[in-house]
Design a protein around this motif. Structure first.
Motif, PDB file in Angstrom:
ATOM      1  N   GLU A   1       0.833  -1.206   0.000  1.00  0.00           N
ATOM      2  CA  GLU A   1       0.000   0.000   0.000  1.00  0.00           C
ATOM      3  C   GLU A   1       0.872   1.262   0.000  1.00  0.00           C
ATOM      4  O   GLU A   1       0.548   2.243  -0.673  1.00  0.00           O
TER       5      GLU A   1
ATOM      6  N   ASP B   1       3.857   1.568  -1.270  1.00  0.00           N
ATOM      7  CA  ASP B   1       4.467   1.694  -2.595  1.00  0.00           C
ATOM      8  C   ASP B   1       3.511   2.274  -3.626  1.00  0.00           C
ATOM      9  O   ASP B   1       3.952   2.872  -4.603  1.00  0.00           O
ATOM     10  N   THR B   2       2.221   2.086  -3.417  1.00  0.00           N
ATOM     11  CA  THR B   2       1.247   2.530  -4.414  1.00  0.00           C
ATOM     12  C   THR B   2       0.411   3.722  -3.962  1.00  0.00           C
ATOM     13  O   THR B   2      -0.462   4.170  -4.709  1.00  0.00           O
ATOM     14  N   ALA B   3       0.658   4.246  -2.767  1.00  0.00           N
ATOM     15  CA  ALA B   3      -0.126   5.373  -2.252  1.00  0.00           C
ATOM     16  C   ALA B   3       0.094   6.615  -3.102  1.00  0.00           C
ATOM     17  O   ALA B   3       1.217   6.926  -3.486  1.00  0.00           O
ATOM     18  N   GLU B   4      -0.997   7.290  -3.405  1.00  0.00           N
ATOM     19  CA  GLU B   4      -0.914   8.488  -4.232  1.00  0.00           C
ATOM     20  C   GLU B   4      -1.042   9.776  -3.420  1.00  0.00           C
ATOM     21  O   GLU B   4      -0.604  10.821  -3.868  1.00  0.00           O
ATOM     22  N   GLN B   5      -1.641   9.717  -2.271  1.00  0.00           N
ATOM     23  CA  GLN B   5      -1.847  10.895  -1.431  1.00  0.00           C
ATOM     24  C   GLN B   5      -0.813  10.920  -0.304  1.00  0.00           C
ATOM     25  O   GLN B   5      -0.565   9.893   0.334  1.00  0.00           O
ATOM     26  N   SER B   6      -0.231  12.088  -0.051  1.00  0.00           N
ATOM     27  CA  SER B   6       0.789  12.167   1.001  1.00  0.00           C
ATOM     28  C   SER B   6       0.209  11.863   2.376  1.00  0.00           C
ATOM     29  O   SER B   6       0.895  11.303   3.226  1.00  0.00           O
TER      30      SER B   6
ATOM     31  N   ASP C   1      -2.025   9.654   2.971  1.00  0.00           N
ATOM     32  CA  ASP C   1      -2.088   8.197   3.033  1.00  0.00           C
ATOM     33  C   ASP C   1      -0.720   7.626   3.385  1.00  0.00           C
ATOM     34  O   ASP C   1      -0.613   6.685   4.172  1.00  0.00           O
ATOM     35  N   VAL C   2       0.334   8.186   2.799  1.00  0.00           N
ATOM     36  CA  VAL C   2       1.696   7.725   3.079  1.00  0.00           C
ATOM     37  C   VAL C   2       2.015   7.918   4.554  1.00  0.00           C
ATOM     38  O   VAL C   2       2.571   7.022   5.197  1.00  0.00           O
TER      39      VAL C   2
END
Length: 80
Positions: free
Chosen positions: A25, A27-32, A34-35
């Motif tokens: 997840e 590696d594929t997160a697009e929103q900071s 979320d990271v």
């Protein structure tokens, strides 16, 4: 590795499956945001795995994540 399949095998198996899922997840997160949230969860799971202090079997292959966890635990023991 499925969380549904691994969780009944015990705490370590469930944590390892969760660690791998969180890594994917991350590696594929697009929103900071979320990271940031996933990173906190990932760190917590790594700590829980470290606290179990389980040694892998000598003939079992060691994943890069397991090696990172081993080195982190070793470093933490040396520091305090």
């Amino acid at each position: 590795m499925s969380l549904v399949e691994e969780a009944p095998k015990g705490r370590l198996a469930g944590l390892v499956a969760l660690r791998d899922r969180l890594a994917l997840e991350l590696d594929t997160a697009e929103q900071s945001r979320d990271v940031a949230a996933l990173s906190r969860q990932f760190t917590d799971v790594l700590l829980q795995i470290d606290q179990l202090d389980v040694k892998p079997a000598t003939d079992a292959p060691v994943s890069p994540l397991d090696e990172m966890r081993r080195r982190r635990a070793e470093r933490a023991r040396k520091m305090g």
